[in-house]
Design an enzyme around this catalytic site. Structure first.
Site, mmCIF file in Angstrom:
data_model
loop_
_atom_site.group_PDB
_atom_site.id
_atom_site.type_symbol
_atom_site.label_atom_id
_atom_site.label_comp_id
_atom_site.label_asym_id
_atom_site.label_seq_id
_atom_site.Cartn_x
_atom_site.Cartn_y
_atom_site.Cartn_z
ATOM 1 N N ASP A 115 22.478 53.010 37.723
ATOM 2 C CA ASP A 115 21.141 53.098 38.191
ATOM 3 C C ASP A 115 20.468 51.901 37.444
ATOM 4 O O ASP A 115 19.679 52.227 36.529
ATOM 5 C CB ASP A 115 20.355 54.332 38.265
ATOM 6 C CG ASP A 115 19.206 54.336 39.008
ATOM 7 O OD1 ASP A 115 18.608 53.325 39.574
ATOM 8 O OD2 ASP A 115 18.411 55.586 38.976
ATOM 9 N N VAL A 116 20.258 50.608 38.028
ATOM 10 C CA VAL A 116 19.759 49.578 37.417
ATOM 11 C C VAL A 116 18.572 48.815 38.095
ATOM 12 O O VAL A 116 17.829 48.136 37.503
ATOM 13 C CB VAL A 116 20.696 48.412 36.817
ATOM 14 C CG1 VAL A 116 21.568 48.889 35.727
ATOM 15 C CG2 VAL A 116 21.693 48.008 38.126
ATOM 16 N N LYS A 117 18.546 49.226 39.408
ATOM 17 C CA LYS A 117 17.616 48.509 40.224
ATOM 18 C C LYS A 117 17.349 47.044 39.997
ATOM 19 O O LYS A 117 16.211 46.459 39.998
ATOM 20 C CB LYS A 117 16.277 49.404 40.312
ATOM 21 C CG LYS A 117 16.527 50.887 40.626
ATOM 22 C CD LYS A 117 15.066 51.606 40.224
ATOM 23 C CE LYS A 117 15.325 53.108 40.590
ATOM 24 N NZ LYS A 117 16.159 53.716 39.892
ATOM 25 N N ARG A 118 18.560 46.415 40.056
ATOM 26 C CA ARG A 118 18.445 44.883 39.996
ATOM 27 C C ARG A 118 17.959 44.198 41.398
ATOM 28 O O ARG A 118 18.390 44.698 42.421
ATOM 29 C CB ARG A 118 19.865 44.328 39.565
ATOM 30 C CG ARG A 118 20.394 44.887 38.377
ATOM 31 C CD ARG A 118 19.356 44.654 37.146
ATOM 32 N NE ARG A 118 20.336 44.970 35.764
ATOM 33 C CZ ARG A 118 19.578 45.157 34.812
ATOM 34 N NH1 ARG A 118 18.362 45.102 34.611
ATOM 35 N NH2 ARG A 118 20.327 45.428 33.460
#
Length: 298
Positions: A115-118
């Site tokens: 979960d990094v939401k890049r």
């Protein structure tokens, strides 16, 4: 990537036959859910949780926390979902812990959704993709969360790399935060809700074969009420797996999952963090909680 379900020892990113094309992430994920159930175990070493587990709020504490959770859930869940921010806050030592966790999960055969939401454009997005989706990268994961709010085309470098290497993406579509509708429900120049455009794009890039899940999924909160179906996301992205936060501590349960997703409930990955991690620090208790949650949402 050619891989088997979580717990088989063949994690996404591996190739089972020399020279063979990597199996699509969607196919691997679908098999993992069929074998282990829909639970995705969040690994979020909050400061408060570390304290509750009698661990220091340091990189070393996050390491003990994370590896203990992985040990408890291996073979019991479809995937783990580490939240990168809770490792990054410890600087380079924390990032090293995240690297170790991702590698250990790969060795164990547990799928990882980082979960990094890049989300960015051009070479920057390409660099983010290389950091997480390129086999052999220190922070390699099987899939990552991405933000399409710089335009769906901004995700092309990640989509191309994911396709080439059997990796997955989860596009933020209808999130569980209260302010999400300000953007996600807004209409484009074509009078189409933004979230619907995102769903259509996920279906286009997901590359699903008939009867299989695509490798581009959607993040849709289990607390969004009727929006998923009312805005037409269910029809627009019929092959997309659905990563559903909002379960447990945020209020959603099995009834809400069924009500929000309707006929697509079988494609929901039930993401639980606090409601699962509260069972720690005992590994056996964590394993029992994972089994309990899996039973509730199968």
């Amino acid at each position: 990537m050619s891989a088997g379900p979580a717990g088989t020892g063949a994690g996404a990113g591996e190739v089972t036959t020399e020279g063979a094309a990597p199996a699509p992430f969607g196919r691997v994920l679908q098999a993992a859910v069929a074998a282990q159930g829909p639970l995705v175990a969040g690994i979020d070493p909050h400061a408060a949780l570390l304290t509750e587990w009698s661990l220091p709020d340091t990189a070393a504490g996050a390491r003990e926390f994370s590896l203990r959770v992985l040990e408890a859930v291996a073979g019991r869940v479809a995937a783990i979902k580490p939240q990168s921010a809770f490792f990054e806050r410890h600087g380079s030592a924390g990032v090293a812990v995240l690297e170790e966790l991702l590698a250990a999960a790969r060795e164990t055969g547990v799928l990882t959704i980082l979960d990094v939401k890049r989300g960015d454009i051009g070479s920057t997005m390409a660099a983010y993709a290389q950091a997480h989706l390129l086999p052999g990268a220190p922070l390699e994961a099987d899939a990552i969360t991405v933000s399409p709010y710089l335009g769906t085309g901004s995700l092309d470098p990640a989509a191309e790399l994911a396709t080439a290497h059997g990796k997955g993406l989860f596009l933020l579509a209808l999130t569980s935060n209260p302010d999400g509708p300000q953007v996600q429900h807004a209409l484009t120049g074509k009078d189409t809700p933004v979230a619907l455009e995102i769903a259509r794009h996920a279906e286009r890039i997901g590359g699903a074969a008939p009867g299989e899940w695509g490798s581009a999924g959607l993040v849709v909160g289990a607390t969004v009420g009727d929006a998923y179906r009312r805005l037409g996301l269910d029809a627009a992205a019929p092959s997309a797996p659905l990563l559903a936060p909002g379960v447990g501590a945020q209020g959603a349960g099995p009834a809400e999952v069924a009500d929000v997703f309707g006929e697509r409930a079988g494609q929901v990955l039930v993401s639980v963090s606090r409601g699962f991690l509260a069972a720690g620090p005992d590994t056996a208790a964590l394993a029992a909680r994972a089994d309990e949650l899996t039973g509730q949402y199968r």
